[in-house]
Design an enzyme around this catalytic site. Structure first.
Site, PDB file in Angstrom:
ATOM      1  CE  LYS A  73      -2.577   1.213   3.623  1.00 34.70           C
ATOM      2  NZ  LYS A  73      -3.708   1.447   4.555  1.00 34.70           N
ATOM      3  CB  SER A  74       3.853   2.237   1.961  1.00 28.93           C
ATOM      4  OG  SER A  74       3.298   2.083   3.245  1.00 28.93           O
ATOM      5  N   GLY A 112      -4.610   7.872   5.503  1.00 29.56           N
ATOM      6  CA  GLY A 112      -3.733   8.810   6.177  1.00 29.56           C
ATOM      7  C   GLY A 112      -2.465   9.064   5.387  1.00 29.56           C
ATOM      8  CB  SER A 148       5.589   9.625  11.400  1.00 30.55           C
ATOM      9  OG  SER A 148       4.624   9.646  10.370  1.00 30.55           O
ATOM     10  CG  ASP A 204       1.450   0.284   9.352  1.00 29.61           C
ATOM     11  OD1 ASP A 204       0.934   1.112  10.125  1.00 29.61           O
ATOM     12  OD2 ASP A 204       1.906   0.608   8.244  1.00 29.61           O
ATOM     13  NE  ARG A 223      -4.230   0.318  13.304  1.00 25.54           N
ATOM     14  CZ  ARG A 223      -3.679   0.459  12.106  1.00 25.54           C
ATOM     15  NH1 ARG A 223      -2.366   0.564  11.976  1.00 25.54           N
ATOM     16  NH2 ARG A 223      -4.445   0.505  11.022  1.00 25.54           N
ATOM     17  NE  ARG A 233      -2.029  -1.742   8.803  1.00 30.53           N
ATOM     18  CZ  ARG A 233      -1.797  -2.211   7.577  1.00 30.53           C
ATOM     19  NH1 ARG A 233      -1.966  -3.497   7.322  1.00 30.53           N
ATOM     20  NH2 ARG A 233      -1.419  -1.399   6.599  1.00 30.53           N
TER      21      ARG A 233
END
Length: 432
Positions: free
Chosen positions: A23-24, A96, A169, A317, A348, A389
């Site tokens: 995805k990234s 995000g 991040s 993640d 989370r 997730r």
């Protein structure tokens, strides 16, 4: 539409499978191909809601993007200064990554833009990106100075700068790197803890003058992006759920093909190996500059560990599924340095602690740590908090316990792993 799952004990997993594209990398491939000088082909593109939202946004910005077949995109790049204003807001959905990276890219354009997202994304903090971009000359307005919608004011002159992100991040770092492409001088971006370097690697492969090492990126001004053929490997974040399932469920032996093993993403493999997991990397190779491998996983007797804090940024993640493995392992697992988990699609830490306690686990937590005592769990009705997730993590937990577990509000799994249920069933998970 609400989607609920029912899951129960599996007798074992077997077979070979491929997981969706990373995805990234999919987000970044669309963005950088759009800014390239000519036409790029992307193979392995994740057909998830998040990445499709990014592709739709660039179509709104005047980029022609073709989809001749699933997982393939042909992007007709418009160059660094070829984007056009959109008359409508740019909807990032639940992404995000999309919103934060676009904030960095759009703050350098000659036109204004409005970034919006769904209810979940609209609760995620953006000030951490906005304040750093403002140091480069950006002008961005946000609800309560922190949340979407984001009004990005165009026509600003961005200046090269030396900036320490102060937070581990990759999204924050990448937003600054995207802005640096437009700055009037070189920019040095540093991190207190190194995060994934997909943006840096892809920029380099597309010809931008950039130097980088763990925790540091020097972006030179005045470059151009050349078109390329980008092959996206399978997403290790998606693979992690199946890896954990195979480790935890007796009589399991599976191989996942063509998985990205970028060193900044494989913390979860290191953590599982420290717990006693049997994991082999086969057929290791490079694909479009990224290391990939086939991953063989066999059922294992896992034990609790004190998770080395240096691994956390490389598995942020994957922490939810790591918590599940810890709850089913022998002994106690401790992890700290987890504050970033509080600002994901859900909190989370809170989401996982509640679900694990509902299953009978002994868990304690602080703002940035957890302690999980492994043992027997029982079936329960689990709230996913509309976090993909969290949903997939508890689907795996349910494979190891008696009774039927209901997992509620799983529709958002489509953001990252749209065929998760079908693929899981083919390997032997009991999930519907």
């Amino acid at each position: 539409m609400s989607v609920n799952w029912l899951a129960s004990r599996s007798s074992g997993l077997s077979g070979m499978a491929s997981v969706p594209g990373d995805k990234s990398i999919s987000h970044r491939a669309i963005m950088l191909a759009a800014l390239a000088e000519s036409t790029s082909v992307i193979d392995g593109f994740l057909e998830g809601e998040d990445t499709r939202a990014t592709a739709r946004i660039f179509a709104q910005l005047g980029v022609v993007i073709e989809a001749p077949s699933p997982h393939t995109r042909i992007v007709h790049g418009v160059g660094l200064h070829g984007l056009k204003a959109s008359a409508e807001p740019l909807d990032c959905g639940n992404a995000g990554t999309g919103m934060r990276l676009l904030t960095g890219l759009l703050c350098a354009q000659s036109f204004d833009s409005m970034l919006i997202g769904d209810a979940s994304l609209s609760k995620r903090p953006m000030a951490r990106v906005i304040k750093l971009l403002e140091k480069m000359g950006a002008k961005i307005s946000a609800r309560e100075d922190n949340f979407a919608p984001l009004h990005i004011h165009g026509g600003q002159v961005l200046h090269g700068a030396t900036i320490d992100t102060q937070v581990a991040s990759a999204q924050v770092k990448s937003a600054l790197i995207f802005a640096a492409l437009y700055a009037d001088g070189d920019s040095l971006i540093t991190e207190t803890r190194a995060t994934r370097d997909y943006t840096e690697s892809m920029l380099q492969s597309l010809g931008w003058p950039i130097e980088f090492s763990a925790g540091k990126a020097l972006v030179h001004a005045g470059g151009k992006l050349k078109a390329s053929h980008i092959n996206i490997p399978g997403d290790i974040s998606s693979a992690a759920f199946l890896i954990a399932a195979a480790l935890l469920i007796p009589n399991s032996d599976i191989t996942l093909q063509n998985i990205g093993i970028n060193p900044r993403r494989t913390g979860i493999l290191s953590a599982f190996k420290l717990m006693g997991g049997h994991i082999e990397l086969l057929n290791q190779r490079l694909q479009s500059g990224e290391p990939v491998a086939d991953i063989r996983v066999q059922s294992s007797k896992l034990h609790g560990i004190d998770l080395p804090e240096h691994l956390v940024a490389d598995m942020i993640d994957e922490c939810p599924i790591f918590f599940v493995a810890a709850a089913l392992a022998n002994g106690t697992t401790r992890a700290t340095g987890l504050a970033e988990l509080r600002v994901k699609e859900s909190d989370r830490i809170a989401s996982m602690v509640k679900g694990l306690r509902d299953m009978g686990a002994r868990v304690t937590d602080s703002p940035d740590s957890v302690e999980i005592v492994g043992g027997r769990l029982h079936s329960a009705s689990i709230e996913s908090f509309e976090d993909h997730r969290i949903a997939m993590s508890f689907a795996v937990a349910a494979q190891c316990i008696d009774g039927v577990t209901e997992i509620r509000d799983c529709a958002n799994v489509a953001t990252s792993f749209p065929d998760f249920v079908e693929l899981a069933q083919t390997l032997g998970l009991n999930l519907k």
